[in-house]
Design a protein around this motif. Sequence first.
Motif, PDB file in Angstrom:
ATOM      1  N   MET A   1       0.835  -1.197   0.000  1.00 16.08           N
ATOM      2  CA  MET A   1       0.000   0.000   0.000  1.00 16.08           C
ATOM      3  C   MET A   1       0.873   1.252   0.000  1.00 16.08           C
ATOM      4  O   MET A   1       1.892   1.288   0.700  1.00 16.08           O
ATOM      5  CB  MET A   1      -0.920   0.020   1.232  1.00 16.08           C
ATOM      6  N   ASP A   2       0.460   2.243  -0.755  1.00 14.39           N
ATOM      7  CA  ASP A   2       1.166   3.523  -0.759  1.00 14.39           C
ATOM      8  C   ASP A   2       1.163   4.121   0.645  1.00 14.39           C
ATOM      9  O   ASP A   2       0.135   4.138   1.333  1.00 14.39           O
ATOM     10  CB  ASP A   2       0.474   4.473  -1.739  1.00 14.39           C
ATOM     11  N   GLU A   3       2.325   4.596   1.087  1.00 14.03           N
ATOM     12  CA  GLU A   3       2.457   5.096   2.455  1.00 14.03           C
ATOM     13  C   GLU A   3       1.557   6.315   2.716  1.00 14.03           C
ATOM     14  O   GLU A   3       1.034   6.474   3.819  1.00 14.03           O
ATOM     15  CB  GLU A   3       3.910   5.449   2.749  1.00 14.03           C
ATOM     16  N   LYS A   4       1.398   7.159   1.712  1.00 16.01           N
ATOM     17  CA  LYS A   4       0.520   8.321   1.899  1.00 16.01           C
ATOM     18  C   LYS A   4      -0.910   7.877   2.154  1.00 16.01           C
ATOM     19  O   LYS A   4      -1.608   8.434   3.002  1.00 16.01           O
ATOM     20  CB  LYS A   4       0.581   9.230   0.665  1.00 16.01           C
ATOM     21  N   VAL A   5      -1.325   6.862   1.422  1.00 16.55           N
ATOM     22  CA  VAL A   5      -2.673   6.319   1.609  1.00 16.55           C
ATOM     23  C   VAL A   5      -2.801   5.699   2.992  1.00 16.55           C
ATOM     24  O   VAL A   5      -3.813   5.871   3.682  1.00 16.55           O
ATOM     25  CB  VAL A   5      -2.998   5.282   0.516  1.00 16.55           C
ATOM     26  N   LYS A   6      -1.752   4.968   3.413  1.00 16.52           N
ATOM     27  CA  LYS A   6      -1.785   4.314   4.723  1.00 16.52           C
ATOM     28  C   LYS A   6      -1.973   5.324   5.847  1.00 16.52           C
ATOM     29  O   LYS A   6      -2.849   5.152   6.704  1.00 16.52           O
ATOM     30  CB  LYS A   6      -0.492   3.517   4.953  1.00 16.52           C
ATOM     31  N   PHE A   7      -1.182   6.363   5.842  1.00 18.99           N
ATOM     32  CA  PHE A   7      -1.286   7.342   6.923  1.00 18.99           C
ATOM     33  C   PHE A   7      -2.573   8.155   6.831  1.00 18.99           C
ATOM     34  O   PHE A   7      -3.090   8.604   7.852  1.00 18.99           O
ATOM     35  CB  PHE A   7      -0.054   8.254   6.930  1.00 18.99           C
ATOM     36  N   ARG A   8      -3.095   8.316   5.631  1.00 18.24           N
ATOM     37  CA  ARG A   8      -4.392   8.973   5.494  1.00 18.24           C
ATOM     38  C   ARG A   8      -5.495   8.116   6.125  1.00 18.24           C
ATOM     39  O   ARG A   8      -6.375   8.620   6.824  1.00 18.24           O
ATOM     40  CB  ARG A   8      -4.699   9.230   4.024  1.00 18.24           C
ATOM     41  N   LEU A   9      -5.404   6.806   5.893  1.00 16.82           N
ATOM     42  CA  LEU A   9      -6.367   5.883   6.505  1.00 16.82           C
ATOM     43  C   LEU A   9      -6.213   5.857   8.023  1.00 16.82           C
ATOM     44  O   LEU A   9      -7.207   5.758   8.753  1.00 16.82           O
ATOM     45  CB  LEU A   9      -6.185   4.480   5.934  1.00 16.82           C
ATOM     46  N   TYR A  10      -4.968   5.943   8.492  1.00 17.25           N
ATOM     47  CA  TYR A  10      -4.731   5.990   9.936  1.00 17.25           C
ATOM     48  C   TYR A  10      -5.437   7.197  10.558  1.00 17.25           C
ATOM     49  O   TYR A  10      -6.101   7.080  11.598  1.00 17.25           O
ATOM     50  CB  TYR A  10      -3.233   6.068  10.219  1.00 17.25           C
ATOM     51  N   ARG A  11      -5.277   8.351   9.923  1.00 23.19           N
ATOM     52  CA  ARG A  11      -5.906   9.563  10.466  1.00 23.19           C
ATOM     53  C   ARG A  11      -7.429   9.476  10.396  1.00 23.19           C
ATOM     54  O   ARG A  11      -8.127   9.897  11.328  1.00 23.19           O
ATOM     55  CB  ARG A  11      -5.407  10.798   9.713  1.00 23.19           C
ATOM     56  N   MET A  12      -7.922   8.929   9.324  1.00 23.58           N
ATOM     57  CA  MET A  12      -9.370   8.750   9.206  1.00 23.58           C
ATOM     58  C   MET A  12      -9.890   7.829  10.304  1.00 23.58           C
ATOM     59  O   MET A  12     -10.980   8.045  10.855  1.00 23.58           O
ATOM     60  CB  MET A  12      -9.708   8.182   7.835  1.00 23.58           C
ATOM     61  N   SER A  13      -9.107   6.818  10.652  1.00 19.34           N
ATOM     62  CA  SER A  13      -9.496   5.891  11.710  1.00 19.34           C
ATOM     63  C   SER A  13      -9.575   6.600  13.058  1.00 19.34           C
ATOM     64  O   SER A  13     -10.461   6.316  13.866  1.00 19.34           O
ATOM     65  CB  SER A  13      -8.511   4.724  11.791  1.00 19.34           C
ATOM     66  N   VAL A  14      -8.649   7.517  13.302  1.00 21.02           N
ATOM     67  CA  VAL A  14      -8.699   8.297  14.546  1.00 21.02           C
ATOM     68  C   VAL A  14      -9.949   9.169  14.568  1.00 21.02           C
ATOM     69  O   VAL A  14     -10.666   9.230  15.572  1.00 21.02           O
ATOM     70  CB  VAL A  14      -7.444   9.170  14.705  1.00 21.02           C
ATOM     71  N   TRP A  15     -10.240   9.835  13.457  1.00 24.57           N
ATOM     72  CA  TRP A  15     -11.415  10.702  13.394  1.00 24.57           C
ATOM     73  C   TRP A  15     -12.716   9.914  13.471  1.00 24.57           C
ATOM     74  O   TRP A  15     -13.769  10.478  13.792  1.00 24.57           O
ATOM     75  CB  TRP A  15     -11.375  11.565  12.138  1.00 24.57           C
ATOM     76  N   CYS A  16     -12.651   8.618  13.216  1.00 25.42           N
ATOM     77  CA  CYS A  16     -13.825   7.768  13.431  1.00 25.42           C
ATOM     78  C   CYS A  16     -14.254   7.806  14.893  1.00 25.42           C
ATOM     79  O   CYS A  16     -15.442   7.704  15.211  1.00 25.42           O
ATOM     80  CB  CYS A  16     -13.523   6.321  13.020  1.00 25.42           C
ATOM     81  N   GLY A  17     -13.274   7.968  15.783  1.00 21.29           N
ATOM     82  CA  GLY A  17     -13.591   8.085  17.201  1.00 21.29           C
ATOM     83  C   GLY A  17     -14.414   9.324  17.497  1.00 21.29           C
ATOM     84  O   GLY A  17     -15.324   9.302  18.339  1.00 21.29           O
ATOM     85  N   VAL A  18     -14.113  10.416  16.807  1.00 23.53           N
ATOM     86  CA  VAL A  18     -14.903  11.646  16.959  1.00 23.53           C
ATOM     87  C   VAL A  18     -16.330  11.415  16.474  1.00 23.53           C
ATOM     88  O   VAL A  18     -17.300  11.821  17.113  1.00 23.53           O
ATOM     89  CB  VAL A  18     -14.254  12.801  16.172  1.00 23.53           C
TER      90      VAL A  18
END
Length: 244
Positions: A1-18
């Motif tokens: 997986m492209d690293e930019k995509v990975k970290f974007r998904l990571y941040r989206m996962s955190v915002w899922c908590g919000v």
Amino acid sequence: MDEKVKFRLYRMSVWCGVLVLIAATVAFSVVGKLTPPPSPTASAGEIATFLTENRSGILWATVIMGLFVPFFYAFAVITSLQIRRIEGGWGLLSMVQLTTAVVAPTGWVYPLAVLATAAYRPGRDPQLVLLLSDQFWLTYVGIAVIFVFNLASIGVAALVDRRSSPVFPRWFGYLNFILGLLLLPGVFVYVATDGPFAWDGLFTNIIPSIAFIIWKIAMIYVLLRAVKSEEREFLATKVVPATA
């Protein structure tokens, strides 16, 4: 997986908590009108009247949670992925956090489904309605004790991290232990029908609710910080091709 995509998904996962925090607040407090909860000493007739008057709100609150609570899984996974950085791979702490965190969606939606069952058909025997209402509150408040282990695993991970740039700040480790202890009294709802240990009490409902909100906000903050530090570490180790 492209690293930019990975970290974007990571941040989206955190915002899922919000997203889940907002949905839960709207569902329980605004739509379902379940905050504050009815007294455990309320009669069958009073509970039946409450559920009849709030039938639509309770059913829609269940729908809201059913739609948004699954996003908590992404939040749980990103938390364990950050603990995994501390352990150097999947280990006890990351797995304990993950397995206890995945209980949360069921712990919200299943009790609400029980209450929705009680409200679904107005005119039922008030004693049956009371039984289902009791099951909702005892389950919803009582299982919060599971999160003591969840917060403890995060707290231990924060304190054993010896990296020069820790994944989680040490103060967050201590905060998890304190908030975990504040969730512990919830289990006593099963033996109390009034007072501070009943399901509407100070030690089992009010304080744990505040503790959960504090934990959620702090968790979102430190996870965003952790993802940023992981991305920074990756960029620092990335090999840049030599130019001619």
